[in-house]
Design an enzyme around this catalytic site. Structure first.
Site, PDB file in Angstrom:
ATOM      1  N   CYS A  86       0.840  -1.207   0.000  1.00  0.00           N
ATOM      2  CA  CYS A  86       0.000   0.000   0.000  1.00  0.00           C
ATOM      3  C   CYS A  86       0.878   1.261   0.000  1.00  0.00           C
ATOM      4  O   CYS A  86       1.578   1.511  -0.971  1.00  0.00           O
ATOM      5  CB  CYS A  86      -0.961  -0.047   1.179  1.00  0.00           C
ATOM      6  SG  CYS A  86      -2.381   1.036   0.944  1.00  0.00           S
ATOM      7  N   HIS A 196      -3.522  -5.626   0.953  1.00  0.00           N
ATOM      8  CA  HIS A 196      -2.921  -5.864   2.271  1.00  0.00           C
ATOM      9  C   HIS A 196      -2.938  -7.347   2.633  1.00  0.00           C
ATOM     10  O   HIS A 196      -3.828  -7.794   3.356  1.00  0.00           O
ATOM     11  CB  HIS A 196      -3.717  -5.102   3.337  1.00  0.00           C
ATOM     12  CG  HIS A 196      -3.480  -3.629   3.315  1.00  0.00           C
ATOM     13  ND1 HIS A 196      -2.433  -3.032   3.966  1.00  0.00           N
ATOM     14  CD2 HIS A 196      -4.163  -2.636   2.716  1.00  0.00           C
ATOM     15  CE1 HIS A 196      -2.477  -1.716   3.785  1.00  0.00           C
ATOM     16  NE2 HIS A 196      -3.519  -1.450   3.020  1.00  0.00           N
ATOM     17  N   GLU A 198      -1.236  -8.818   4.783  1.00  0.00           N
ATOM     18  CA  GLU A 198      -1.048  -8.996   6.234  1.00  0.00           C
ATOM     19  C   GLU A 198      -2.378  -8.999   6.979  1.00  0.00           C
ATOM     20  O   GLU A 198      -2.431  -9.356   8.146  1.00  0.00           O
ATOM     21  CB  GLU A 198      -0.112  -7.908   6.794  1.00  0.00           C
ATOM     22  CG  GLU A 198      -0.716  -6.521   6.980  1.00  0.00           C
ATOM     23  CD  GLU A 198      -0.769  -5.672   5.710  1.00  0.00           C
ATOM     24  OE1 GLU A 198      -0.630  -6.241   4.599  1.00  0.00           O
ATOM     25  OE2 GLU A 198      -0.967  -4.451   5.811  1.00  0.00           O
TER      26      GLU A 198
END
Lengths: 223, 79
Positions: A86, A196, A198
């Protein structure tokens, strides 16, 4: 495998990233502040998401000129893996570590939702736990994810298989060129992506589709 | 010495904000407006009176920070 997470004022996904790296590798990453001119001996450096320097001037522009970026550039030249997610991706393109630019979403809106990603190249240090053309789920949250690159560079990126992720099945949330969601450098050790991963690594997140990127990069699975 | 740096998007780079502004102008009744492109202006005050040096310095500032030359052009005007 050892990892590092870069911290800059305005980044806010660093804790998610530390958490993901800790859970997947079994070791907590070191954190590196923007003024540091040396990075410890690690195998993977991650620049997480957020809004470094309030997105002033251009997203990632000011962060990309901080001292830590020279240290990251040197590590990348030595072959250390670097992942930017990002805002981290925006910082990597502003620093010239990846080609192209990330512009305002064509909708002009901040998008925060789940998209589908096609793994275009599963033969990279970050994607080898996936299979070619596999479609995975992944959340996005950004205002400036509209990837742009000139035609000539795009062609060479395609030839070198540097386009690693594309938004699949009509889920392009930002108008990016050729549905590009993530790209890698020619050497294959610096990856930038808007989604994302994660935030999709355990059951509590509602899925584990993002886990493979870290597992690949951290050698947490058999190669 | 005062300087103004103007940063504009290169031709061929999509400008969603320019498009939205163009649509807003049209909805306000301003007909016949096309190809609206949004850019940035930076006003700077430079110490000293060496114009050649100032121009070279500002050019370096543009290349290093003020413009992203992947997508943007810049022009420099010194007072």
């Amino acid at each position: 495998m050892k990892s590092a997470v870069v911290q800059l004022p305005g980044l806010n996904r660093d804790r998610d990233m530390v958490d993901a790296l800790t859970k997947i590798s079994g070791h907590a990453p070191v954190t590196v502040w923007q003024t540091q001119t040396e990075i410890p001996d690690v195998d993977l450096i991650v620049i997480p998401g957020g809004f470094s320097y309030g997105d002033y001037l251009r997203c990632g522009a000011i962060a990309a000129r901080m001292p830590v970026m020279d240290a990251i550039r040197r590590k990348a030249e030595q072959g250390v893996k670097v992942l930017g997610v990002c805002n981290g991706f925006q910082i990597l393109v502003e620093a010239g570590l990846l080609p192209g630019a990330l512009m305002r979403n064509t909708s002009l809106r901040f998008v925060c939702k789940e998209v589908l990603l096609e793994v275009v190249n599963a033969d990279t240090a970050f994607t080898r736990t996936y299979t070619e053309r596999e479609v995975i789920r992944c959340p996005v949250a950004h205002h400036d994810g509209n990837y742009f690159v000139d035609e000539e560079t795009f062609k060479s990126m395609e030839d070198n298989r540097q386009i690693v992720f594309r938004y699949a099945a009509g889920t392009n949330p930002n108008g990016s060129l050729s549905d590009i969601a993530g790209v890698i450098n020619a050497r294959g050790n610096v990856l930038g992506m808007m989604p994302h991963p994660e935030n999709l690594i355990e059951a509590a997140h509602g899925g584990t589709d993002g886990r493979g990127i870290f597992a690949s990069a951290l050698d947490a699975v058999a190669a | 010495m005062k300087a103004r740096v103007t940063v504009t998007l290169k031709n061929g780079v999509l400008d969603p904000q320019g498009k939205a502004i163009e649509g807003a102008l049209s909805s306000l009744g301003f007909d016949g407006v096309g190809h609206v492109r949004q850019g940035k202006v930076f006003d700077l005050e430079i110490e000293g009176s060496d114009r050649t040096k100032a121009e070279a310095d500002i050019k370096a500032m543009c290349e290093k920070l003020l413009a992203n030359t992947v997508i943007e052009n810049y022009s420099i005007a010194l007072d």
